[in-house]
Design a protein around this motif. Structure first.
Motif, short mmCIF file in Angstrom:
data_model
loop_
_atom_site.label_atom_id
_atom_site.label_comp_id
_atom_site.label_asym_id
_atom_site.label_seq_id
_atom_site.Cartn_x
_atom_site.Cartn_y
_atom_site.Cartn_z
N ILE A 121 -13.36 0.36 0.20
CA ILE A 121 -12.43 -0.46 0.27
C ILE A 121 -12.52 -0.42 1.86
O ILE A 121 -11.76 0.43 3.23
CB ILE A 121 -10.95 0.68 -0.10
N LEU A 122 -12.04 -2.11 2.41
CA LEU A 122 -12.77 -1.60 3.87
C LEU A 122 -12.17 -3.35 4.55
O LEU A 122 -12.10 -4.45 3.35
CB LEU A 122 -13.89 -2.21 4.32
N TRP A 128 -18.73 -4.48 5.47
CA TRP A 128 -18.29 -4.70 4.72
C TRP A 128 -19.53 -5.36 3.69
O TRP A 128 -19.74 -5.21 2.66
CB TRP A 128 -16.60 -5.57 4.27
N THR A 147 -7.84 -3.35 1.20
CA THR A 147 -6.81 -2.32 1.79
C THR A 147 -5.26 -2.26 1.08
O THR A 147 -4.67 -1.45 1.95
CB THR A 147 -7.16 -3.11 3.58
N THR A 168 -14.22 3.83 3.38
CA THR A 168 -13.18 2.99 4.28
C THR A 168 -12.80 3.19 5.35
O THR A 168 -13.84 3.90 6.02
CB THR A 168 -12.00 4.03 3.25
N SER A 169 -11.77 2.72 5.54
CA SER A 169 -11.24 2.55 7.28
C SER A 169 -10.53 3.36 7.44
O SER A 169 -9.89 4.33 7.18
CB SER A 169 -11.36 1.35 7.69
#
Length: 581
Positions: A121-122, A128, A147, A168-169
């Motif tokens: 999830i980016l 990505w 996101t 993810t971020s």
């Protein structure tokens, strides 16, 4: 005009390590691409799928060899900007090199084995794209997500998919941490960030020290490659599984025929990274064709940024959803010149004919509509050289035999409304999804006789063009008439007061059900007398469509409920109307 595929690559047997070479040779045929010979193209499209295939090895690495052998400068594979001066350009060779390092991070640091599942999830960051290729190279099943997901959404995906890793971020760290303890299969959390967090692996640190030597996993064409959770317009999101060949090879029809791409093109697709459309037009379709993928980090859609970017960078192909086009045509294009732009396509939902006209008035370019699903590649499209019928989704792509069928799976004649279906017998198309993972009943429910049901209703006209009526569960039955919401919505959007609308059925004691429109007003019309404006809109729709289709009820709202992929949740509005909440 661009060049035409004579199905040379698809007509021959693919062998691992030679696929991209065949594709690149096919680019040099020199025949103008023109769908005036549509029937010949459909007839000659006879794909043969190899036993083993891996997009990273057989497409990315082969394009890297092809470009190196050419010995001349060419477009990068990825061109990313953030709007503030930061820029990343990776050639196919660099993408291959970097993705091998990333694949080692997945295998070594995350302890992921071929067949394991990882949720990524980016936002629109270069990592990505890098991780897309790295997952394929390592044989890991990629599960993308937007996101915009909430903690509840993430928990559902972790539990249902049994993913062993999530990447993810910063924006979703807290959401993931809040549900991680309830996810028994989750073993590793990895963060794409400049800062380190307790309990999270640091991708950038691991990537810097990772080995750049990696042997691509030998994957069968039928092995699972990616799983998309559908947007869930009805029911809970489904896990839609695609094999290495269904998207890795199948999306050639999108890139070559609909998007009209060659290695000299630079394509900008506006889709969110969590959508299947991003896999379509930001990964597989352009890179199969050796084209450059352009990306702007743009966290929120901004019409001025989009127009400025299209006029500043040498983007040749633009792909976006109808919602974006609707917003763009409201702007003044006088100060923008799109010197490089040649081809515009739209998908995700039907586009209004008026928007197509306004876009052409402002840019001089047509919008070529495409229709498909998470479960498929392009089903229908309007292709270069083909007559555009505004409002139509075009003709079937070379990948599928598409028909309109009745409730028994019988093909209906032209002009009759029915279910849009893809023939799967006697042979299932290789570019159709494998299954709804873990849900054989739901998978089986998509089949009727010799066909896969898309869940959409449509009509085929005398020229072989398909017309979208609505989702099967969105069609409104009023006084014996069948009314598709899209036609009413299209009529409403032509009125300057309407920024957005959604049309559903509403109970009526006499007619059984009637058309109701939920309308978001354009800013200039806020404050207008709602009763007077409702009457004006009703009269407007009467003049645009058949009188029985006008919305007998109109409700003005501030916003419409939407899925995480931006599609209107008509079922939520319909349930509210019928008291099913």
């Amino acid at each position: 005009m661009k060049i035409l595929c004579k199905a040379r690559a698809f007509g021959a047997h693919f062998s691992a390590g030679t696929c991209a070479r065949l594709l690149s040779k096919d680019q040099k045929l020199g025949t103008p691409q023109n769908f005036s010979n549509y029937e010949d193209i459909k007839l000659n499209y006879k794909p043969k799928v190899p036993e083993y295939f891996n997009f990273a090895n057989d497409i990315i690495d082969e394009w890297a060899i092809n470009r190196k052998e050419a010995g001349k400068s060419s477009n990068p594979a990825l061109w990313w900007i953030d709007g503030s001066g930061e820029e990343v350009k990776w050639s196919f060779e660099e993408l291959g090199f970097l993705s091998r390092k990333a694949a080692n991070v997945l295998s070594d640091a995350c302890n992921l084995k071929p067949g394991d599942r990882v949720i990524v999830i980016l936002p629109r960051v270069p990592e990505w794209w890098l991780l897309n290729v790295a997952c394929i190279r390592a044989g890991v099943v990629l599960i993308p997500g937007t996101t915009q997901l909430t903690a509840k959404d993430i928990l559902h995906r972790l539990q249902t998919s049994m993913a062993k890793c999530i990447i993810t971020s910063d924006c979703l760290v807290e959401a993931v941490d809040s549900v991680a303890a309830q996810s028994p299969f989750l073993q590793t959390k990895m963060l794409i960030s400049t800062e380190r967090r307790d309990g999270w692996l640091d991708f950038k640190g691991l990537f810097q020290v990772a080995n750049d030597k990696h042997t691509c996993v030998k994957t069968k064409s039928s092995d699972p490659m990616t799983i998309f959770f559908t947007s869930g317009t009805t029911g809970s999101p489904k896990m839609t599984e695609h094999s290495h060949c269904s998207y890795g090879l199948g999306l050639k029809v999108n890139g070559k025929y609909w998007m009209d791409l060659t290695p000299t093109d630079i394509v900008w697709n506006m889709s969110d990274t969590g959508w299947a459309k991003s896999a379509w037009s930001s990964v597989f379709a352009p890179w199969i064709q050796g084209s450059c993928v352009f990306a702007h980090s743009m966290p929120r859609f901004d019409t001025n940024i989009v127009l400025k970017t299209l006029s500043t960078f040498p983007i040749t192909t633009f792909c976006s959803a109808p919602t974006a086009y609707r917003m763009l045509v409201l702007q003044n294009f006088a100060s923008y010149k799109f010197k490089s732009l040649q081809h515009c396509v739209s998908a995700g939902e039907p586009i209004n004919p008026q928007v197509m006209e306004q876009w052409k008035e402002q840019t001089g370019l047509d919008i070529y509509e495409g229709y498909g699903q998470t479960e498929t590649v392009l089903i229908c499209g309007t292709f270069k050289g083909m007559k555009i019928k505004p409002g139509s989704m075009g003709k079937p792509s070379p990948a599928y035999d598409v028909e309109i069928v009745d409730e028994n799976g019988n093909v209906l004649p032209q002009g009759k409304e029915g279910d849009i279906a893809i023939r799967i017998l006697p042979q299932k198309p290789f570019c159709l999804f494998s299954q709804y993972t873990g849900d054989p009943e739901r998978t089986a429910s998509t089949r009727r006789g010799n066909f896969y049901l898309t869940g959409d209703r449509g009509i085929k006209d005398e020229d072989g063009y398909f017309w979208f009526v609505g989702r099967s569960d969105d069609v409104i039955l009023s006084s014996g008439y069948r009314i598709g919401p899209f036609e009413v919505e299209s009529a409403l959007i032509e009125h300057p007061a309407v920024a957005e609308s959604a049309v559903v059925s509403s109970p009526d004691p006499i007619r059984g059900e009637v058309v109701k429109a939920f309308v978001v007003l354009a800013p200039a019309y806020n404050g207008y007398d709602p009763e007077k404006l409702a009457l004006e809109l009703q009269e407007h729709v009467r003049n645009i469509t058949a009188p029985y289709k006008y919305p007998r009820k109109i409700e003005f709202v501030q916003q419409l409920p939407k899925t995480v992929s931006g599609k209107i949740r008509r079922n939520e509005l319909r349930n509210r109307e019928w008291g099913n909440v």
